[in-house]
Design a protein around this motif. Structure first.
Motif, PDB file in Angstrom:
ATOM      1  N   PRO A 117       0.812  -1.219   0.000  1.00  0.00           N
ATOM      2  CA  PRO A 117       0.000   0.000   0.000  1.00  0.00           C
ATOM      3  C   PRO A 117       0.849   1.276   0.000  1.00  0.00           C
ATOM      4  CG  PRO A 117      -0.123  -1.080   2.148  1.00  0.00           C
ATOM      5  CD  PRO A 117       0.666  -1.994   1.248  1.00  0.00           C
ATOM      6  N   ASP A 134      -2.200   8.247   6.776  1.00  0.00           N
ATOM      7  CA  ASP A 134      -3.293   8.414   5.812  1.00  0.00           C
ATOM      8  C   ASP A 134      -2.949   9.462   4.747  1.00  0.00           C
ATOM      9  OD1 ASP A 134      -5.153   6.509   6.824  1.00  0.00           O
ATOM     10  OD2 ASP A 134      -5.684   7.888   8.447  1.00  0.00           O
ATOM     11  N   HIS A 137      -1.343   7.493   2.014  1.00  0.00           N
ATOM     12  CA  HIS A 137      -2.295   6.694   1.226  1.00  0.00           C
ATOM     13  C   HIS A 137      -3.081   7.589   0.270  1.00  0.00           C
ATOM     14  CE1 HIS A 137      -1.296   3.122   3.385  1.00  0.00           C
ATOM     15  NE2 HIS A 137      -1.620   3.657   4.551  1.00  0.00           N
TER      16      HIS A 137
END
Ligand code: XLS
Ligand code: NI
Ligand code: NI
Length: 449
Positions: free
Chosen positions: A28, A359, A362
């Motif tokens: 990821p 985050d 991401h």
């Protein structure tokens, strides 16, 4: 006494810079599509896309909204003491992030990077000092400035607008602030300078002289253009359209409105557009429409890459997530010759529940991959003339015969009346082929590799 924050690490969970691992990677924290050095046509992906991180959403905000306080884990924002120390800490965090992400550019408002002082002079010296810091970080990391802009909307003084304020003293205050911010942008090698209308608009006609306010706005822009030339700034001056927010009637409603305004006030050769996805949708347009309008006028400057939520009627500023939508926009951008001095700035913020620092990675990785994949699909479509060819065929009759004569001004209404009386002109409609074209676009999106 200033504290040295340069050795502090805020994103320790991300130990390595984000790398390209290809579409089959399940990591990821890797790019699956954004491969900076990959050639797409004549340019690298990095040169096509020119990604920028927006300082305000990613480093100056804490996740608060109208209903509640901040939720995000942002240690560089908490902290007491000297606001300049806080600004330095924030900048250290920002550059650590830019570098680990591999973002070539960033964008800022003056007030994102430096706190307001108690006087205008102090505000300016804060900004100058933070520009020194930014310069050092930029030199160390190689990260560049896509654009700077002045925040002319947060402070109470600009509640009734900046350039369109009923008080000339506030026009002057805004002009002073923009002058200083342009100088700093120039000094940092910024490639554009952006003006978002902020509160340039009105809430009620009861107290608003619209004609006067538009004249003021044009005067302000002429001053910006004059200043650009006087300091030798060769970046592009950009206006960012947005309807409805924060005022009910924003003067910079959409691309077409701004282009009309720029032409009326003789600014069209000097100013281009910074088009934001969510602002297009707020204006009731597809993003690709806004891009196409600007491309057709030769006025596309840059893009704020984000998205809205189709069920919510406000500027939710989410990260781009639709390859389909972005492929069409990238197709128009490529058709116009690319982004020039502009780029793709992630004017996007995390959801309030995305509380982790990671985050931020991401979100940006996802946005960069979506745009990269869209670029590949768009480039293939354009290279094959998939859509441009279909359009050329659809309008081919205008390239000769009757079509050309009409457009050359060689026919009057009466001529066409006589012609239609005399001859049986074909009237059967030809298929617009929308569904076939939709399938065609889907094939390009599916096949990118
Ligand atoms: C707000 C605007 C703003 C501009 C810069 O909706 O998008 O973030 O991009 O002032
Ligand atoms: Ni924006
Ligand atoms: Ni916005």
């Amino acid at each position: 006494m200033t504290t040295d924050f340069s050795s502090q690490e805020f994103f320790a969970d991300v130990t390595e810079p984000i790398r390209y691992e290809g579409p089959d990677s399940d990591n990821p924290l890797a790019f699956r599509w954004y491969d900076a050095d990959r050639m797409v046509g004549e340019r690298t992906m990095a040169d096509h896309l020119r990604f920028a991180v927006a300082y305000w959403h990613s480093f100056a905000s804490d996740g608060s909204d109208q209903f509640g306080v901040g939720t995000w884990d942002r240690p560089w924002l908490s902290g007491d003491g000297d606001p300049m120390d806080a600004a330095r800490r924030k900048m250290t965090a920002a550059f650590e992030f830019f570098e680990k992400l591999g973002a070539p550019y960033f964008c800022f408002h003056d007030l994102d990077i430096a706190p307001e002082g108690t006087t205008f002079a102090e505000t300016c010296s804060n900004l100058d000092a933070m520009a020194d810091e930014a310069e050092a970080h930029m030199e160390r990391t190689g990260v560049k400035l896509l654009w700077g802009t002045a925040n002319l909307f947060s402070m109470p003084r600009f509640a009734a607008g900046a350039a369109t304020n009923p008080d000339p003293e506030l026009f002057a205050r805004a002009a002073a602030q923009v002058k200083h911010c342009m100088d700093v942008t120039h000094r940092l090698g910024g490639e554009n300078y952006v003006l978002w209308g902020g509160r340039e608009g009105y809430d009620t006609i009861l107290n608003t002289d619209m004609a006067r306010e538009l004249d003021q706005l044009a005067r302000f822009l002429h001053m910006v253009v004059d200043h650009k030339h006087s300091i030798g700034f060769d970046g592009t001056i950009l206006i960012e359209p947005k309807p409805h927010e924060p005022t009910k009637h924003q003067y910079d409603h959409d691309s077409q409105t701004i282009i009309g305004f720029l032409r009326k006030y003789d600014l069209a050769d000097e100013v281009k557009l910074n088009i934001e996805v969510n602002h297009a949708t707020l204006a009731g347009h597809d993003f690709v429409h806004e891009i196409a309008v600007a491309v057709d006028e030769g006025m596309l400057g840059s893009v704020d890459a984000n998205r809205g939520d189709p069920r919510l009627g406000w500027d939710t500023d989410q990260f781009p997530n639709s390859v389909d939508e972005m492929a069409l926009a990238m197709h128009e951008i490529l058709r116009g010759g690319g982004l020039g001095t502009g780029g793709l700035n992630f004017d996007a913020k995390l959801r309030r529940q995305s509380v982790d620092r990671t985050d931020l990675f991401h979100a940006h990785i996802g946005g960069m991959d979506v745009m990269a994949r869209a670029l590949l699909a768009a480039h293939a479509m354009l290279a094959d003339g998939a859509l441009t060819g279909a359009k050329a065929r659809r309008y081919a009759a205008w390239d000769g015969g009757l079509g050309r004569e009409i457009m050359a001004g060689a026919k009057s209404l009466s001529d066409l009346h006589d012609l239609t009386m005399r001859e049986q002109l074909p009237e059967a409609p030809v298929s617009g082929g929308q569904e076939a074209l939709e399938n065609l676009v889907n094939r390009y999106v599916e096949r990118v590799r």
